[in-house]
Structure formats: C-alpha cells, structure tokens
Design a protein around this motif. Structure first.
Motif, PDB file in Angstrom:
ATOM      1  N   GLN A  26       0.826  -1.208   0.000  1.00 26.67           N
ATOM      2  CA  GLN A  26       0.000   0.000   0.000  1.00 26.67           C
ATOM      3  C   GLN A  26       0.862   1.260   0.000  1.00 26.67           C
ATOM      4  O   GLN A  26       0.517   2.249  -0.643  1.00 26.67           O
ATOM      5  N   PHE A  30       0.729   4.204  -2.825  1.00 33.06           N
ATOM      6  CA  PHE A  30       0.406   5.592  -2.488  1.00 33.06           C
ATOM      7  C   PHE A  30       1.596   6.527  -2.720  1.00 33.06           C
ATOM      8  O   PHE A  30       1.507   7.489  -3.470  1.00 33.06           O
ATOM      9  N   TYR A  31       2.708   6.236  -2.038  1.00 27.02           N
ATOM     10  CA  TYR A  31       3.858   7.136  -2.118  1.00 27.02           C
ATOM     11  C   TYR A  31       4.614   6.996  -3.442  1.00 27.02           C
ATOM     12  O   TYR A  31       5.125   7.982  -3.965  1.00 27.02           O
ATOM     13  N   PHE A  34       1.071   6.980  -6.718  1.00 27.52           N
ATOM     14  CA  PHE A  34       0.276   8.211  -6.673  1.00 27.52           C
ATOM     15  C   PHE A  34       1.163   9.454  -6.573  1.00 27.52           C
ATOM     16  O   PHE A  34       1.063  10.364  -7.394  1.00 27.52           O
ATOM     17  N   ALA A  92      -5.024  13.457  -7.685  1.00 29.01           N
ATOM     18  CA  ALA A  92      -5.706  12.861  -6.542  1.00 29.01           C
ATOM     19  C   ALA A  92      -7.091  12.357  -6.954  1.00 29.01           C
ATOM     20  O   ALA A  92      -7.490  11.244  -6.587  1.00 29.01           O
ATOM     21  N   ILE A  97      -8.327   9.677  -4.428  1.00 31.90           N
ATOM     22  CA  ILE A  97      -7.811  10.129  -3.137  1.00 31.90           C
ATOM     23  C   ILE A  97      -8.604  11.356  -2.700  1.00 31.90           C
ATOM     24  O   ILE A  97      -8.671  12.359  -3.425  1.00 31.90           O
ATOM     25  N   ASP A 115      -2.807   9.230   4.082  1.00 29.31           N
ATOM     26  CA  ASP A 115      -2.251   8.071   3.386  1.00 29.31           C
ATOM     27  C   ASP A 115      -3.166   6.870   3.662  1.00 29.31           C
ATOM     28  O   ASP A 115      -4.147   6.988   4.405  1.00 29.31           O
ATOM     29  N   PRO A 116      -2.897   5.716   3.055  1.00 24.63           N
ATOM     30  CA  PRO A 116      -3.793   4.566   3.238  1.00 24.63           C
ATOM     31  C   PRO A 116      -3.919   4.090   4.681  1.00 24.63           C
ATOM     32  O   PRO A 116      -4.827   3.326   5.004  1.00 24.63           O
TER      33      PRO A 116
END
Length: 134
Positions: A26, A30-31, A34, A92, A97, A115-116
């Motif tokens: 995850q 995300f980092y 995304f 986003a 997001i 964040d997740p």
C-alpha cells in the motif's frame, strides 16, 4: 544563551511515518505510484524491520516504519511541496484520493489528505513563507 558560531543542525534528512505491519504494498502504491516518489534501497541491516523508503526531489527522504500497535498521525504531519496544486488535485481525483482544501493562509494554496493508513499529510503549492524571530 547565544547561538553557536557553527550551526548544530544543518537541515532535515528524512521524515518517518508509522504504519501497520504488512503495509509495504500500500505504501508503494500511495507514495510511489500516486505521489511519484522513487523507492530507495533500504540498508541491508534494516530490511528485516519492514517499511519502505522514498526519495524526495530535494534529496530528503520519506520513510515508512512498522509499528505493531499502530495508530495514525491525525494532527502532526509532514508537509510536501508541489509546483502546481491544480495538477496535484487532478491526480488525486484520478486516483480516488480524498483531499480537503484549506484556505486559512490564503493566498497560499494547501490541502490535507491521508495516506492509506490514516496518517495526515499536507501538500502546499510552493512553500510556506517564514520569518525569523528577532
């Protein structure tokens, strides 16, 4: 007491955010995907601890670290800079997001997101202005 002639602190090296065990995929989504941050190779001695390290464009780093009794950071947060907040908002939205705009410091443009794992993040267009106390 006066300040030392040579600065004791030269700058910020990295920020570490806590995350639950097994969070690495995850974090990479995300980092890495995304936010577009390249992943760094962790030192061999630290790899068994879990977590993921990412590079920021200015040479600093953002790390995630495993905490067994994890609780997300709801108030304290890192603030990331971006050149174009409108492009960030579009990205986003494309990634699904949720982002909350904050106009308290207008004309400065900034948003908050999580964040997740629920950790709070701030993204600011350009950067915060600051003034030293005299």
């Amino acid at each position: 007491m006066s300040s030392p002639a040579v600065p004791l602190i030269l700058g910020l090296d990295h920020v570490q955010l806590e995350a639950p065990p097994g969070h690495e995929a995850q974090a990479r989504a995300f980092y890495g995907e995304f936010l577009g941050l390249p992943e760094l190779l962790k030192p061999l001695a630290l790899r068994p601890n879990g977590g993921v390290w990412f590079a920021l464009p200015d040479g600093r780093q953002l790390h995630t670290g495993v905490v067994s009794g994890f609780a997300p950071l709801l108030k304290g947060h890192p603030c990331l800079r971006c050149a174009d907040l409108q492009s960030f908002l579009a990205r986003a939205e494309a990634f699904g997001i949720e982002v909350q705009e904050d106009r308290q410091l207008a004309p400065l443009r900034r948003v908050y997101l999580h964040d997740p794992f629920g950790n709070r993040l701030e993204v600011v267009e350009g950067g915060h202005a600051s003034e030293l106390l005299t």
